[in-house]
Motif scaffolding. Structure first.
Motif, PDB file in Angstrom:
ATOM      1  N   THR A  58       0.896  -1.200   0.129  1.00  0.00           N
ATOM      2  CA  THR A  58      -0.121  -0.043  -0.020  1.00  0.00           C
ATOM      3  C   THR A  58       0.756   1.304  -0.016  1.00  0.00           C
ATOM      4  O   THR A  58       0.488   2.258  -0.514  1.00  0.00           O
ATOM      5  CB  THR A  58      -0.910   0.070   1.394  1.00  0.00           C
ATOM      6  N   ALA A  59       1.986   1.273   0.870  1.00  0.00           N
ATOM      7  CA  ALA A  59       2.822   2.354   0.563  1.00  0.00           C
ATOM      8  C   ALA A  59       3.256   2.896  -0.785  1.00  0.00           C
ATOM      9  O   ALA A  59       3.393   3.997  -1.106  1.00  0.00           O
ATOM     10  CB  ALA A  59       4.360   2.233   1.461  1.00  0.00           C
ATOM     11  N   GLU A  60       3.578   1.612  -1.474  1.00  0.00           N
ATOM     12  CA  GLU A  60       3.836   2.162  -2.930  1.00  0.00           C
ATOM     13  C   GLU A  60       2.839   2.688  -3.921  1.00  0.00           C
ATOM     14  O   GLU A  60       2.798   3.310  -4.417  1.00  0.00           O
ATOM     15  CB  GLU A  60       4.507   0.740  -3.632  1.00  0.00           C
ATOM     16  N   ARG A  87       5.895   1.507   6.432  1.00  0.00           N
ATOM     17  CA  ARG A  87       6.265   2.316   5.401  1.00  0.00           C
ATOM     18  C   ARG A  87       5.261   3.360   4.862  1.00  0.00           C
ATOM     19  O   ARG A  87       5.413   4.293   4.229  1.00  0.00           O
ATOM     20  CB  ARG A  87       7.109   1.654   4.229  1.00  0.00           C
ATOM     21  N   ILE A  88       3.978   2.853   5.309  1.00  0.00           N
ATOM     22  CA  ILE A  88       2.979   4.017   5.003  1.00  0.00           C
ATOM     23  C   ILE A  88       2.976   5.216   5.683  1.00  0.00           C
ATOM     24  O   ILE A  88       2.849   6.283   5.179  1.00  0.00           O
ATOM     25  CB  ILE A  88       1.409   3.058   5.410  1.00  0.00           C
ATOM     26  N   ALA A  89       3.452   5.172   7.219  1.00  0.00           N
ATOM     27  CA  ALA A  89       3.596   6.339   7.784  1.00  0.00           C
ATOM     28  C   ALA A  89       4.837   7.376   7.135  1.00  0.00           C
ATOM     29  O   ALA A  89       4.784   8.547   6.916  1.00  0.00           O
ATOM     30  CB  ALA A  89       4.366   6.076   9.196  1.00  0.00           C
ATOM     31  N   VAL A  90       5.867   6.466   6.516  1.00  0.00           N
ATOM     32  CA  VAL A  90       6.909   7.291   5.382  1.00  0.00           C
ATOM     33  C   VAL A  90       6.268   7.805   4.280  1.00  0.00           C
ATOM     34  O   VAL A  90       6.327   9.042   3.743  1.00  0.00           O
ATOM     35  CB  VAL A  90       8.071   6.393   5.165  1.00  0.00           C
ATOM     36  N   ALA A  91       5.173   7.088   3.663  1.00  0.00           N
ATOM     37  CA  ALA A  91       4.519   7.739   2.682  1.00  0.00           C
ATOM     38  C   ALA A  91       3.671   8.765   2.737  1.00  0.00           C
ATOM     39  O   ALA A  91       3.356   9.743   1.788  1.00  0.00           O
ATOM     40  CB  ALA A  91       3.622   6.476   1.832  1.00  0.00           C
TER      41      ALA A  91
END
Length: 331
Positions: A58-60, A87-91
């Motif tokens: 999902t982050a991608e 990685r969603i938080a980074v996104a």
């Protein structure tokens, strides 16, 4: 492809349970389902896949750079998972400085290959009103809001309703409030009916008739990476599936399944076949599926009618009969 987001600003309302079990219910009924885990905690991913895959997911998709999905184990039916993770938080931090970033997930899901591959996408959002949740609402056709029978959960409902309104007016999204689903209901507690009546007064028919009842056995399902194991809980999700179809929020049949018409002679043979099966069912040969419930004559007659009608419909599709057993006996 229909996109349905499950969202509530409060955690612990049964949102992930509803997303996972609804996805499994639809997948076991012949639909191709994409479960999108938009929560950095990745609870839906860990429930279905046991481990969170590296990269992608999902982050991608939130950044509009791809749609990596992972097939679920066979017991989940025709289900694929777009995994969540930290990685969603980074996104989200990247989206904050991206013009129009909230629309990138929608564009990823509208890509021809993704749209053609699935009948339904279910998005499990984070329990917040952050950018990943905004992106999920922009990508969705409708939002289903799970709510516990309690005051704080009602506050979470108000927050998500406000967010939907802002997404509609400021971002021009076509998303609608698909309805409110009461979860973990327990008639032993008076607050359940108090909240039900309050919601019915304020929301009218936007409050679903279907409710997900509290279930102690179902709490062990995530640890075993399996869909609903409790018969009562499965019946609740079958009822939710029916109500979503009646409201026009999900398709009745898969666009990937070829339906064929049967001649009168073939129909008669199929119904005779169904009669043999239902007689075996009540003789107790299939008692492992039926449990220990005692059926009245009226219930048996209603069951026969439903069985005949649905067995005929499933035979038209050519779908594996074992899926029909799961569908019928676990309602």
């Amino acid at each position: 492809m229909t996109v349905l987001a499950l969202a509530c600003a409060k955690g612990g309302v049964g949102k992930t349970s509803a997303a996972v079990n609804l996805s499994a219910t639809l997948a076991h009924r012949g639909l191709r389902v994409l479960l999108i885990d938009a929560d950095p905690q990745a609870h839906a991913t860990r429930w279905v896949l046991a481990t969170v895959p590296e990269g992608g997911g999902t982050a991608e998709a939130l950044l509009g750079v791809g749609t990596t999905v992972t097939p679920a184990p066979a017991l989940w039916g025709d289900l694929h998972v777009m995994h969540g993770g930290p990685r969603i938080a980074v996104a989200e931090a990247t989206l904050a400085s991206e013009v129009g970033g909230e629309a990138l997930l929608r564009d990823s899901l509208r890509a021809t290959a993704t749209r053609a591959a699935y009948d339904v996408a279910i998005i499990d959002t984070a329990p917040s009103t952050g950018l990943s949740t905004v992106a999920a609402l922009v990508a969705a056709d409708a939002v289903l809001v799970p709510v516990l029978p309690g005051y704080l959960a009602l506050h979470g409902l108000a927050q998500i309703q406000s967010l939907i309104a802002r997404v509609q007016t400021r971002l021009g999204a076509a998303v609608t409030l698909g309805g409110v689903l009461l979860t973990q209901t327990d008639e032993r507690h008076s607050v359940t009916d108090e909240v039900r009546q309050m919601l019915r007064r304020d929301l009218g028919d936007r409050l679903y008739a279907t409710e997900i009842r509290v279930s102690a056995p179902a709490k062990a399902d995530p640890a075993h990476h399996r869909p609903g194991s409790d018969a009562r809980s499965r019946r609740d999700y079958v009822a939710l599936w029916h109500e979503l179809m009646l409201r026009g929020l999900i398709p009745e049949r898969s666009k990937h399944t070829e339906y064929r018409e049967l001649s009168e002679e073939q129909q008669a043979r199929v119904l005779a076949e169904a009669g043999d099966l239902i007689r075996a069912y009540y003789r107790g040969i299939l008692s492992a599926h039926a449990g220990e419930e005692v059926f009245s004559i009226e219930q048996q007659l209603a069951h026969r009618v439903m069985f005949h009608r649905n067995w005929l419909d499933w035979r038209r599709t050519g779908i594996n009969a074992h899926l029909f057993w799961d569908w019928f006996f676990f309602q």
